[in-house]
Scaffold this active site. Structure first.
Site, PDB file in Angstrom:
ATOM      1  N   LYS A 180      45.321   3.199  -4.338  1.00 49.18           N
ATOM      2  CA  LYS A 180      45.226   2.621  -5.685  1.00 49.18           C
ATOM      3  C   LYS A 180      46.090   3.341  -6.731  1.00 49.18           C
ATOM      4  O   LYS A 180      46.519   2.726  -7.699  1.00 49.18           O
ATOM      5  CB  LYS A 180      43.773   2.613  -6.165  1.00 49.18           C
ATOM      6  CG  LYS A 180      42.936   1.499  -5.572  1.00 49.18           C
ATOM      7  CD  LYS A 180      41.543   1.521  -6.190  1.00 49.18           C
ATOM      8  CE  LYS A 180      40.757   0.281  -5.800  1.00 49.18           C
ATOM      9  NZ  LYS A 180      39.480   0.193  -6.510  1.00 49.18           N
ATOM     10  N   ASP A 227      38.979  -4.069 -11.805  1.00 45.41           N
ATOM     11  CA  ASP A 227      37.663  -3.463 -11.538  1.00 45.41           C
ATOM     12  C   ASP A 227      36.766  -3.408 -12.778  1.00 45.41           C
ATOM     13  O   ASP A 227      35.588  -3.771 -12.732  1.00 45.41           O
ATOM     14  CB  ASP A 227      37.823  -2.040 -10.989  1.00 45.41           C
ATOM     15  CG  ASP A 227      38.265  -2.020  -9.532  1.00 45.41           C
ATOM     16  OD1 ASP A 227      38.020  -3.000  -8.814  1.00 45.41           O
ATOM     17  OD2 ASP A 227      38.859  -1.004  -9.125  1.00 45.41           O
ATOM     18  N   GLY A 234      37.874   7.157  -9.680  1.00 44.69           N
ATOM     19  CA  GLY A 234      38.709   5.997  -9.990  1.00 44.69           C
ATOM     20  C   GLY A 234      37.918   4.820 -10.531  1.00 44.69           C
ATOM     21  O   GLY A 234      38.312   4.181 -11.513  1.00 44.69           O
TER      22      GLY A 234
END
Ligand code: ATR
Length: 277
Positions: free
Chosen positions: A66, A102, A130
């Site tokens: 990511k 997200d 994260g």
């Protein structure tokens, strides 16, 4: 022409994204397949370059790529740049644009699946990894106040410094839930396979009636944190909601169409049920 979307990660074999994205693409009658593309670190650059093909709409990106993927993209959306992580790549006529859905997914899940509007509310965020970064930025954008607790305090301090807002702070206790409208776990505590399945990341001490307790861990569906919340009579929201809502946002970015979230929820729950057998 059949087109493709893939999940770039390592490992990806047990991911449920192919299941619920595939179901939603099918329901929308789009001639697009969603595949799991297992990609070790040494193959990341070539894999990402292959997304420029006109038959490819883009990809999801997951552990462990990511952050590393930022360096090989052409452009970043505002949220991905601020968060410093990408979970969605869109192929815009050969130009690869990175997004992060997200945080949006979590806020959508709060609003639509828990009838909770974060605007003006005080939230306790557990974790500073994260996922916590993406969620913290999105909560602040939605008008919430965010208190962050992390096992490694320095990491929480770094996150608060990056958030650069008087509405964000570091707190010492994970257990003291006094004064929050919402508690959100973004740590891996309670997740299957971590050895912490029986542990709750917070005891929820002092939580007022009606405090919403959210876990982004979706396997198991009812974590020790959610069990504790239910025992205290508090409303809960499990991790499948954020999983589906971030996926629905990515689906819209790739296809320009709204995904059927009902189809996504059903397929995700079915896939997770199979995994836990
Ligand atoms: P993700 O991208 O899923 O957020 P991550 O960046 O590895 O994953 O972050 C994992 C988070 O879970 C971190 O906040 C981590 O705390 P540390 O920063 O102290 O490592 C937290 N975490 C993992 N295991 C934990 C445990 N046993 N107790 C408390 N926190 C834990």
């Amino acid at each position: 022409m059949s087109r493709s979307i893939g999940l770039i990660g390592h490992p990806v074999a047990h991911s449920v994204s192919p299941r619920f994205q595939g179901a939603a693409l099918h329901a929308a009658r789009l001639n697009v397949i969603y595949e799991a593309w297992d990609t070790p670190a040494g193959e990341l650059e070539d894999r990402v370059a292959s997304l420029r093909d006109e038959a490819c709409l883009g990809a999801n990106v997951t552990i462990p790529h990511k952050q590393a993927v930022l360096a090989v993209l052409d452009e970043l959306g505002d949220t991905a740049r601020r968060v410093g992580a990408v979970n969605t790549i869109v192929n815009e006529s050969g130009r690869l644009v990175g997004h992060n859905t997200d945080g949006h997914g979590l806020v959508e899940a709060l609003r639509k699946d828990a009838s909770f509007d974060p605007d003006g509310q005080s939230c306790l965020l557990l974790g500073a990894g994260g996922a916590a970064r993406a969620i913290a930025f999105a909560l602040l954008d939605a008008g919430a106040k965010v208190a962050i607790h992390n096992r490694t305090r320095a990491r929480a301090e770094d996150l608060v410094s990056d958030l650069d807002s008087s509405a964000a702070s570091v707190v010492d206790s994970a257990d003291d839930a006094t004064g929050y409208a919402c508690v959100i776990n973004t740590t891996s505590v309670g997740m299957d396979g971590t050895g912490t399945e029986d542990e709750s990341p917070s005891q929820l001490d002092g939580a007022a009636p009606g405090t919403l307790v959210v876990d982004i861990v979706y396997n198991p569906a009812e974590t020790a944190l959610l069990k504790r919340a239910a025992d205290l009579g508090l409303p809960t929201l499990g991790g499948v909601a954020m999983l589906v809502r971030q996926g629905a946002r990515s689906f819209a970015l790739w296809t320009g169409e709204e995904a059927s979230v009902d189809v996504m929820f059903e397929a995700a729950r079915e896939a997770l049920g199979e995994h836990s057998k």
